[in-house]
Design a protein around this motif. Sequence first.
Motif, mmCIF file in Angstrom:
data_model
loop_
_atom_site.group_PDB
_atom_site.id
_atom_site.type_symbol
_atom_site.label_atom_id
_atom_site.label_comp_id
_atom_site.label_asym_id
_atom_site.label_seq_id
_atom_site.Cartn_x
_atom_site.Cartn_y
_atom_site.Cartn_z
ATOM 1 N N PHE A 1 0.835 -1.205 0.000
ATOM 2 C CA PHE A 1 0.000 0.000 0.000
ATOM 3 C C PHE A 1 0.870 1.255 0.000
ATOM 4 N N GLY A 2 1.923 1.240 0.821
ATOM 5 C CA GLY A 2 2.825 2.391 0.871
ATOM 6 C C GLY A 2 3.442 2.673 -0.494
ATOM 7 N N LEU A 3 3.916 1.613 -1.154
ATOM 8 C CA LEU A 3 4.522 1.772 -2.485
ATOM 9 C C LEU A 3 3.520 2.392 -3.455
ATOM 10 N N LEU A 4 2.282 1.881 -3.416
ATOM 11 C CA LEU A 4 1.260 2.396 -4.347
ATOM 12 C C LEU A 4 0.917 3.852 -4.041
ATOM 13 N N PHE A 5 0.767 4.167 -2.758
ATOM 14 C CA PHE A 5 0.482 5.566 -2.388
ATOM 15 C C PHE A 5 1.603 6.477 -2.874
ATOM 16 N N GLY A 6 2.840 6.078 -2.611
ATOM 17 C CA GLY A 6 3.990 6.893 -3.013
ATOM 18 C C GLY A 6 4.039 7.075 -4.520
ATOM 19 N N PHE A 7 3.767 5.985 -5.236
ATOM 20 C CA PHE A 7 3.794 6.034 -6.698
ATOM 21 C C PHE A 7 2.750 7.019 -7.225
ATOM 22 N N ILE A 8 1.525 6.888 -6.725
ATOM 23 C CA ILE A 8 0.444 7.747 -7.241
ATOM 24 C C ILE A 8 0.655 9.210 -6.835
ATOM 25 N N LEU A 9 1.097 9.437 -5.590
ATOM 26 C CA LEU A 9 1.363 10.815 -5.153
ATOM 27 C C LEU A 9 2.366 11.470 -6.087
ATOM 28 N N GLN A 10 3.427 10.727 -6.438
ATOM 29 C CA GLN A 10 4.473 11.297 -7.289
ATOM 30 C C GLN A 10 3.960 11.498 -8.713
ATOM 31 N N ARG A 11 3.262 10.506 -9.256
ATOM 32 C CA ARG A 11 2.756 10.615 -10.632
ATOM 33 C C ARG A 11 1.745 11.761 -10.762
ATOM 34 N N GLY A 12 0.901 11.907 -9.736
ATOM 35 C CA GLY A 12 -0.147 12.919 -9.807
ATOM 36 C C GLY A 12 0.331 14.282 -9.335
ATOM 37 N N ARG A 13 1.603 14.365 -8.887
ATOM 38 C CA ARG A 13 2.105 15.585 -8.245
ATOM 39 C C ARG A 13 1.050 16.070 -7.271
ATOM 40 N N PHE A 14 0.593 15.089 -6.469
ATOM 41 C CA PHE A 14 -0.562 15.321 -5.614
ATOM 42 C C PHE A 14 -0.104 15.971 -4.327
ATOM 43 N N CYS A 15 -0.368 17.262 -4.227
ATOM 44 C CA CYS A 15 0.224 18.044 -3.148
ATOM 45 C C CYS A 15 -0.884 18.780 -2.409
ATOM 46 N N PHE A 16 -1.152 18.338 -1.169
ATOM 47 C CA PHE A 16 -2.193 18.982 -0.370
ATOM 48 C C PHE A 16 -1.831 20.443 -0.092
ATOM 49 N N ALA A 17 -0.541 20.700 0.125
ATOM 50 C CA ALA A 17 -0.106 22.063 0.437
ATOM 51 C C ALA A 17 -0.463 23.011 -0.696
ATOM 52 N N SER A 18 -0.170 22.602 -1.936
ATOM 53 C CA SER A 18 -0.450 23.507 -3.050
ATOM 54 C C SER A 18 -1.951 23.592 -3.300
ATOM 55 N N ALA A 19 -2.682 22.508 -3.032
ATOM 56 C CA ALA A 19 -4.130 22.538 -3.240
ATOM 57 C C ALA A 19 -4.759 23.659 -2.421
ATOM 58 N N PHE A 20 -4.359 23.761 -1.147
ATOM 59 C CA PHE A 20 -4.923 24.792 -0.281
ATOM 60 C C PHE A 20 -4.299 26.157 -0.566
ATOM 61 N N ARG A 21 -2.968 26.172 -0.705
ATOM 62 C CA ARG A 21 -2.258 27.441 -0.854
ATOM 63 C C ARG A 21 -2.647 28.166 -2.139
ATOM 64 N N ASP A 22 -2.757 27.394 -3.269
ATOM 65 C CA ASP A 22 -3.009 28.047 -4.548
ATOM 66 C C ASP A 22 -4.410 28.645 -4.647
ATOM 67 N N LEU A 23 -5.307 28.233 -3.760
ATOM 68 C CA LEU A 23 -6.613 28.897 -3.717
ATOM 69 C C LEU A 23 -6.415 30.378 -3.445
ATOM 70 N N PHE A 24 -5.438 30.674 -2.583
ATOM 71 C CA PHE A 24 -5.226 32.074 -2.181
ATOM 72 C C PHE A 24 -4.115 32.731 -2.971
ATOM 73 N N LEU A 25 -3.093 31.940 -3.303
ATOM 74 C CA LEU A 25 -1.951 32.515 -4.011
ATOM 75 C C LEU A 25 -2.311 32.799 -5.468
ATOM 76 N N MET A 26 -3.121 31.904 -6.066
ATOM 77 C CA MET A 26 -3.393 31.989 -7.496
ATOM 78 C C MET A 26 -4.879 32.114 -7.810
ATOM 79 N N GLY A 27 -5.719 31.911 -6.803
ATOM 80 C CA GLY A 27 -7.157 31.843 -7.075
ATOM 81 C C GLY A 27 -7.486 30.628 -7.912
ATOM 82 N N GLU A 28 -6.751 29.557 -7.665
ATOM 83 C CA GLU A 28 -6.882 28.371 -8.512
ATOM 84 C C GLU A 28 -7.213 27.140 -7.697
ATOM 85 N N ALA A 29 -8.062 26.290 -8.253
ATOM 86 C CA ALA A 29 -8.522 25.123 -7.483
ATOM 87 C C ALA A 29 -8.253 23.813 -8.207
#
Lengths: 423, 88
Positions: free
Chosen positions: A48-76
């Motif tokens: 499960f860890g390997l799969l999570f890591g793989f998908i996070l990296q492939r999707g550039r899945f970043c919770f920090a940017s998801a929240f931050r860019d709402l305010f920094l860029m007005g983007e969702a």
Amino acid sequence: MMDKVATVPQRKIRLTGQALLGGLALAGAGAVFLLLGHYPQWQLLWVFGLLFGFILQRGRFCFASAFRDLFLMGEARVMRGILAGLAVATPLFTIAMYLRTPTLLPGNYPPGANILPLGFHTAVAGVLFAIGMSMAGGCISGTLYRIGEGYTASIAALAGVMLGFVLLAFTWGFWWQVSVAHSPLVWFPEHLGYSGGMLLTLALIGLAFLGLVWWEHRHRPRLSWAGAAIAEGGNAPVSHGVRGEMRLLLEKVFLRPWPVMVAGAALGVLNAALFLVHHPWGVTGPLYQWMEALWRPLGVYLVPLPPLMGLDQFGGACNPALKPPTAFGLTHDAMLVLGMVAGSFISAALAGEFRVRVPRQRRRYLQSFGGGVLMGYGAALALGCTLGAFFSAIPSLALNGWLFALGLLGGSFLGASLLRRLG
Amino acid sequence: MTTTGKKLVRLDVRGEVCPYPMLKASEAMKKAKGDEVIEVLTDHPPALLTIPNEAVKLGWDVSIQRTASAEWKITLTKSQTPEEGGKV
């Protein structure tokens, strides 16, 4: 229009040094799996860890940017991926919880579900966590997969998280008295039944989606999507025949970034699958155990780490006090964390994106470390990070996930303005 | 100077992570008078997404080249025809 606007390099399957390294690492991960043959639970969490890591990296899945860019860029854009993951996970979590606890009785919660005490500490934790992840350039899961990609500053962030845990352990008594001890567990099915709780959660996710669309349009027209489409899809080559199709599929999975909605939905399904066989996705618990194990020798000379008292009355996957630490802090849950780092490394290397990255400005280490401290403090206070207290809590049909999310929004607003100032 | 006679602005953001590569590229595009070519050098894969995104919004054309292992050059040139709906 897109062809005119941008040209993106074709990503071709080639045997490079990095791809070879990725292949070797994949074989190594397989060897670890075989070595763990007598410990099926360790094997399970490793995969499960390997799969999570793989998908996070492939999707550039970043919770920090998801929240931050709402305010920094007005983007969702990334936030939509997160909502997709939540929407997919919600019905599946409901099934998992129903299987564990078919009869609803007051105070009877499904074991493992991330139903956590709901109080003003939840919101404070969310704010602190989000300021921290803005500073560190990634939440805790982001920090883990960045380490796998070779970012040295993320190691500083992880060290900061550990220190944050220590600081929380020594101030837990205060939070316990002012908030946690008299915080209720608010679980929708207790009041509305399983289907009612699920529908309410899905409706809230739908409302959040509407809010995002409104927010984006308020800031900028949807033109920005052209850029995202370019970067995600690239200039898709026309394929020929079965061989060409297969080649294209391999390229899409291993070389190109995944569309963020696809990554989000995949993470949602994987999270629910992990809940069905074990408990929901979370990393705060195992990391907290590592910190405890590291502190133990120190505690002999300094002060022993105070236990997080009172936690035994609450459930939750990220509940560190529920699991007694072992000699090296290595439990089967640690395999989930290690697997995420390894999975991200394999993914990055196969795609030719691995690189030991050293920030030019040395103060970035300090920034990452400081952000990590805030994240660690917030995650231990909320009993979960963006995974345990948010991504796994909302599908658990618990109100605490939503309050933590509001805290994350507030903290990201502050974090975004702080980032602009820091430069 | 580039071959087309435009002024070349080089922006090296290697080692920087989100949101800095995008913020710095955005700053450079906003400061530009329009006759520049901006070359952004980055080793941060998410920037291959965020910088084109921002560029399109600001009405710039984008071209990405891989220059080394896990290193890319993003070339930005001002569009001749501004995109409809863009704040240009």
